[in-house]
Design an enzyme around this catalytic site. Structure first.
Site, PDB file in Angstrom:
ATOM      1  N   ASP A 120      25.402  33.319  -4.711  1.00  0.00           N
ATOM      2  CA  ASP A 120      26.254  32.183  -4.364  1.00  0.00           C
ATOM      3  C   ASP A 120      27.532  32.131  -5.187  1.00  0.00           C
ATOM      4  OD1 ASP A 120      24.508  31.429  -2.384  1.00  0.00           O
ATOM      5  OD2 ASP A 120      23.621  29.776  -3.505  1.00  0.00           O
ATOM      6  N   LYS A 153      20.463  22.761  11.654  1.00  0.00           N
ATOM      7  CA  LYS A 153      19.512  22.325  10.628  1.00  0.00           C
ATOM      8  C   LYS A 153      19.365  20.813  10.635  1.00  0.00           C
ATOM      9  CE  LYS A 153      20.534  26.202   7.591  1.00  0.00           C
ATOM     10  NZ  LYS A 153      21.135  26.636   6.338  1.00  0.00           N
ATOM     11  N   GLU A 163       8.227   7.691  11.104  1.00  0.00           N
ATOM     12  CA  GLU A 163       8.348   8.923  11.867  1.00  0.00           C
ATOM     13  C   GLU A 163       9.538   9.677  11.295  1.00  0.00           C
ATOM     14  OE1 GLU A 163       8.636   8.620  16.148  1.00  0.00           O
ATOM     15  OE2 GLU A 163       7.213   6.973  16.168  1.00  0.00           O
ATOM     16  N   GLN A 209      11.649  26.884  12.850  1.00  0.00           N
ATOM     17  CA  GLN A 209      11.242  27.240  11.488  1.00  0.00           C
ATOM     18  C   GLN A 209      11.468  26.051  10.574  1.00  0.00           C
ATOM     19  OE1 GLN A 209      12.706  31.097  10.138  1.00  0.00           O
ATOM     20  NE2 GLN A 209      13.085  30.277   8.115  1.00  0.00           N
ATOM     21  N   HIS A 267      26.361  25.538   5.158  1.00  0.00           N
ATOM     22  CA  HIS A 267      25.597  24.429   4.603  1.00  0.00           C
ATOM     23  C   HIS A 267      25.249  24.700   3.143  1.00  0.00           C
ATOM     24  CE1 HIS A 267      21.599  22.570   3.694  1.00  0.00           C
ATOM     25  NE2 HIS A 267      22.301  21.508   4.006  1.00  0.00           N
ATOM     26  N   ARG A 326       0.815  -1.224   0.000  1.00  0.00           N
ATOM     27  CA  ARG A 326       0.000   0.000   0.000  1.00  0.00           C
ATOM     28  C   ARG A 326       0.843   1.266   0.000  1.00  0.00           C
ATOM     29  NH1 ARG A 326      -2.712  -0.278   5.369  1.00  0.00           N
ATOM     30  NH2 ARG A 326      -0.679  -1.148   5.845  1.00  0.00           N
ATOM     31  N   HIS A 335      25.793  28.435   2.833  1.00  0.00           N
ATOM     32  CA  HIS A 335      25.213  29.512   3.624  1.00  0.00           C
ATOM     33  C   HIS A 335      25.401  29.296   5.119  1.00  0.00           C
ATOM     34  CE1 HIS A 335      22.259  29.584   0.023  1.00  0.00           C
ATOM     35  NE2 HIS A 335      23.297  30.353  -0.233  1.00  0.00           N
ATOM     36  N   TYR A 345      14.059  21.433   5.433  1.00  0.00           N
ATOM     37  CA  TYR A 345      14.933  21.577   6.580  1.00  0.00           C
ATOM     38  C   TYR A 345      14.257  22.308   7.721  1.00  0.00           C
ATOM     39  CZ  TYR A 345      16.339  25.510   3.493  1.00  0.00           C
ATOM     40  OH  TYR A 345      16.369  26.556   2.614  1.00  0.00           O
ATOM     41  N   ASN A 356      11.628  24.960   6.474  1.00  0.00           N
ATOM     42  CA  ASN A 356      11.782  25.511   5.127  1.00  0.00           C
ATOM     43  C   ASN A 356      11.717  24.376   4.116  1.00  0.00           C
ATOM     44  OD1 ASN A 356      12.389  28.066   6.279  1.00  0.00           O
ATOM     45  ND2 ASN A 356      14.526  27.478   6.465  1.00  0.00           N
TER      46      ASN A 356
END
Length: 179
Positions: free
Chosen positions: A170, A72, A30, A48, A119, A25, A63, A132, A50
């Site tokens: 970047d 993160k 989790e 937060q 990262h 199925r 970054h 993230y 994202n």
């Protein structure tokens, strides 16, 4: 425990593999549990979430936030990415070292990157949806970055047989020795 936590060669970085329950199925797993993550030593609050979608060859990063660093917890919801963390912690014996994990939707693996790391990621599949959780909010005026191909860091990006697609911002970050 529904997760396997594997410490990476740089202190603080952890690859996480959830236990996936599947049948004809579909599947269930989790993807985060405050209790289990705290037992594994990942106990900063996430404030937060994202999500981004990118095409093959898109490289986002590297970054970081200068004075309000974010931890993160990252994963590929769809597709596959080469995910990189560079140690930026001032007093770390591994400052300037990098570690990468290939994250893919098929495995549903995750990568925990504590505060103090730059990262970035490169999309390996035709497209990817990347999610993230962050331990602090994004502050545009606090943003910093590292040049993705800084020879002093020496990240071994996969060869996709194409030029990587980067944002103008970047493309202009300085190398580790310039910040």
């Amino acid at each position: 425990m529904p997760f396997t936590f594997t410490k990476c060669p740089i202190d603080g970085l952890v690859e996480i593999q959830p236990k996936i329950f599947g049948d004809d199925r579909g599947y269930f797993f989790e993807c985060w549990s405050k209790r289990d993550y705290e037992e594994a030593g990942i106990n900063l609050p996430f404030v937060q979430d994202n999500q981004s979608r990118s095409l093959k060859g898109v490289l986002r990063g590297l970054h970081f936030q200068k004075t309000k660093p974010q931890g993160k917890l990252v994963r590929a919801i769809e597709g596959e990415v080469f995910d990189v963390a560079v140690d930026m912690r001032r007093d770390s014996h591994t400052k300037g070292k990098w570690h990468a994990v290939t994250l893919c939707a098929k495995k549903q693996n995750q990568f925990y990157i504590p505060p103090g790391f730059a990262h970035g990621f490169l999309v390996l599949s035709d497209s990817a949806i990347f999610a993230y959780k962050c331990t602090d909010f994004y502050y545009p005026n606090d943003e910093g970055g590292l040049l993705w191909n800084d020879p002093d860091i020496g990240i071994e990006w996969p060869d996709l047989g194409m030029e990587f697609l980067l944002s103008e911002k970047d493309k202009t970050w300085k190398g580790l020795n310039g910040i």
